[in-house]
Design an enzyme around this catalytic site. Structure first.
Site, mmCIF file in Angstrom:
data_model
loop_
_atom_site.group_PDB
_atom_site.id
_atom_site.type_symbol
_atom_site.label_atom_id
_atom_site.label_comp_id
_atom_site.label_asym_id
_atom_site.label_seq_id
_atom_site.Cartn_x
_atom_site.Cartn_y
_atom_site.Cartn_z
ATOM 1 N N LYS A 251 17.717 -22.702 21.200
ATOM 2 C CA LYS A 251 17.446 -21.341 21.668
ATOM 3 C C LYS A 251 18.755 -20.556 21.701
ATOM 4 O O LYS A 251 19.839 -21.115 21.658
ATOM 5 C CB LYS A 251 16.878 -21.346 23.093
ATOM 6 N N SER B 257 10.300 -21.172 17.489
ATOM 7 C CA SER B 257 10.751 -20.228 18.507
ATOM 8 C C SER B 257 11.955 -19.398 18.060
ATOM 9 O O SER B 257 12.327 -18.448 18.726
ATOM 10 C CB SER B 257 11.063 -20.951 19.813
#
Length: 81
Positions: A39, A2
């Site tokens: 993230k 991600s």
């Protein structure tokens, strides 16, 4: 992965400085509902989001009352091979 667009790939080992808070825009290791994720943090006065750096993944909106904590701030990586 991600965070592919930030140069963090599957199999990389990331270095993390333990911290309970982070600034907007920093890459963090966060715990949300018992799961760990890495993230980019986006914070504003009204909301907190965890942003992937890969268009194949959706942002995570952190809801009030949700089991959420910042565990640390990304500070580097090791790539084997």
């Amino acid at each position: 992965a991600s965070l592919r667009e930030d140069g963090i790939l599957d199999g990389d080992l990331v270095a993390v400085q333990r911290a309970a808070d982070a600034r907007d825009g920093q890459t963090v290791v966060a715990r949300i509902d018992g799961e760990l994720t890495i993230k980019r943090l986006q914070r504003s006065a009204r909301r907190l989001r965890l942003l992937p750096r890969n268009p194949a993944h959706a942002p995570i909106e952190v809801q009030r009352g949700e089991d959420f904590a910042i565990e640390g701030v990304y500070c580097g990586l090791l790539r084997q091979g």
